[in-house]
Design a protein around this motif. Sequence first.
Motif, PDB file in Angstrom:
ATOM      1  N   UNK A  92      70.860 -58.559   9.422  1.00 55.92           N
ATOM      2  CA  UNK A  92      70.302 -58.921  10.791  1.00 55.92           C
ATOM      3  C   UNK A  92      69.994 -60.497  10.114  1.00 55.92           C
ATOM      4  N   UNK A  93      69.014 -60.658   9.094  1.00 54.92           N
ATOM      5  CA  UNK A  93      67.675 -61.985   9.678  1.00 54.92           C
ATOM      6  C   UNK A  93      68.654 -62.913   8.844  1.00 54.92           C
ATOM      7  N   UNK A  94      69.655 -62.608   8.176  1.00 57.39           N
ATOM      8  CA  UNK A  94      70.363 -63.935   7.449  1.00 57.39           C
ATOM      9  C   UNK A  94      71.819 -63.776   8.073  1.00 57.39           C
ATOM     10  N   UNK A  95      71.862 -63.171   9.151  1.00 61.79           N
ATOM     11  CA  UNK A  95      73.682 -63.001   9.719  1.00 61.79           C
ATOM     12  C   UNK A  95      74.692 -62.671   8.312  1.00 61.79           C
ATOM     13  N   UNK A  96      74.493 -60.953   7.609  1.00 60.53           N
ATOM     14  CA  UNK A  96      75.482 -60.702   6.944  1.00 60.53           C
ATOM     15  C   UNK A  96      76.057 -59.772   7.436  1.00 60.53           C
ATOM     16  N   UNK A  97      76.891 -59.687   7.538  1.00 60.77           N
ATOM     17  CA  UNK A  97      77.330 -57.936   7.797  1.00 60.77           C
ATOM     18  C   UNK A  97      77.308 -57.258   6.612  1.00 60.77           C
ATOM     19  N   UNK A  98      76.763 -56.379   7.606  1.00 60.53           N
ATOM     20  CA  UNK A  98      76.383 -55.075   6.495  1.00 60.53           C
ATOM     21  C   UNK A  98      77.516 -54.054   6.988  1.00 60.53           C
ATOM     22  N   UNK A  99      77.852 -53.096   5.406  1.00 59.85           N
ATOM     23  CA  UNK A  99      78.295 -52.186   6.146  1.00 59.85           C
ATOM     24  C   UNK A  99      77.303 -50.983   5.182  1.00 59.85           C
ATOM     25  N   UNK A 100      77.122 -49.838   6.054  1.00 61.58           N
ATOM     26  CA  UNK A 100      75.988 -49.586   5.323  1.00 61.58           C
ATOM     27  C   UNK A 100      77.110 -47.414   4.948  1.00 61.58           C
ATOM     28  N   UNK A 101      77.897 -47.147   3.543  1.00 56.16           N
ATOM     29  CA  UNK A 101      78.112 -45.751   3.654  1.00 56.16           C
ATOM     30  C   UNK A 101      77.162 -45.195   3.314  1.00 56.16           C
ATOM     31  N   UNK A 102      76.424 -44.162   3.999  1.00 55.31           N
ATOM     32  CA  UNK A 102      75.570 -43.033   4.323  1.00 55.31           C
ATOM     33  C   UNK A 102      75.911 -41.634   3.487  1.00 55.31           C
ATOM     34  N   UNK A 103      75.459 -40.463   2.785  1.00 54.44           N
ATOM     35  CA  UNK A 103      75.659 -39.740   2.890  1.00 54.44           C
ATOM     36  C   UNK A 103      75.150 -38.605   3.563  1.00 54.44           C
ATOM     37  N   UNK A 104      75.319 -37.565   3.211  1.00 56.56           N
ATOM     38  CA  UNK A 104      74.353 -36.669   4.881  1.00 56.56           C
ATOM     39  C   UNK A 104      75.416 -35.290   4.662  1.00 56.56           C
ATOM     40  N   UNK A 105      74.542 -34.155   4.316  1.00 50.65           N
ATOM     41  CA  UNK A 105      76.088 -32.707   4.925  1.00 50.65           C
ATOM     42  C   UNK A 105      75.826 -32.770   6.023  1.00 50.65           C
ATOM     43  N   UNK A 106      75.049 -33.306   7.214  1.00 50.38           N
ATOM     44  CA  UNK A 106      75.173 -32.889   8.100  1.00 50.38           C
ATOM     45  C   UNK A 106      76.184 -33.411   9.774  1.00 50.38           C
TER      46      UNK A 106
END
Length: 316
Positions: A92-106
Amino acid sequence: MTAFPSRPGVPRTTLTTHFPPSPLESWDEIGHRLGVRLLVKRDDLLPFPLAGNKVRKLTRELAARAVTTGDVLITSGGVDSNHCRTAALLGARLGIDVDLVLHSRAGNAAQDRLSVRVARALGAAVHVVSAAEMPDCIDALHKLRIDSGKTVHVVPGGCHTKAGVEAYADAAGELLDQIGTAPDAVVLASGTGATQAGLVAGLARAGCRTRVIGISVARPADRGCAAVREALAWSSDDTQTPIEFLDSFVDGGYGCASDATRDTVRRAWRLGLPLDSTYTGKAFRGLTELTLTEAIPRGATVVFWHTGGLMNQLVE
Ligand SMILES: Cc1ncc(COP(=O)(O)O)c(C=O)c1O
């Protein structure tokens, strides 16, 4: 609120890898009770909210990759990953698009986690999948983003990279500048092992014989030691320094906490030292027990390296 005008080509802010040193505090009363001189290195107070040790690792990684406004960063972790939240913040600070791949059992319920909402508020695209689905999800996103003509950076979970190790080798130098003489021991929460490896490398580079004691937050000792050793080899040819990676405070695994760890966390908060039960609570309990059993001798100068992670406590 009026939208901020957007200026194509003007970076939002400059990526810095140099911060003012994080505070080194003297915790005399707890130290007295434990029979040691206790100092706390407050990386939880680095100038990025709720980011902790990942700030040093990720800023260094992004600088090494020369990321720039308009690039894409893809990274991964558990649903409450501090590393992923820090990636969202830096993006957000640098103007970069971020994709987060998060694992969860929920499953879908994880979408409501406070940490997921924070990442989204920071503008990251969050993809919650099972652990088994992660590699395919990362590959698919990578392809999609490359096809759109973007420069894409895939950063390993936890920023377990050479740049991450070097960031902490330099942080060891920062500590030595603050403290003046080598401490007898540094105790920290150790996960992937890059933070610990960096501290080992930096202290050895400065000629110190300080013990660096990693308290495992999840891994068994043999696997954790091997990971620290491997990460150490990325930035040092030191194969001699013994690796101390203790798995006696894992409490049944990542994200699990025993009553003893919760009690440590509760007591520390009451003394004005905020800890969390996933990382720093386990490490501080380890420090306490090592001093009380004199595995760390009485009178030693001990630095507890506070690696952050408070968001984990807030989502409990
Ligand atoms: C708060 C906190 N402390 C310690 C660690 C462990 O750092 P490392 O993976 O470099 O061992 C992490 C990593 O996730 C963390 O988030």
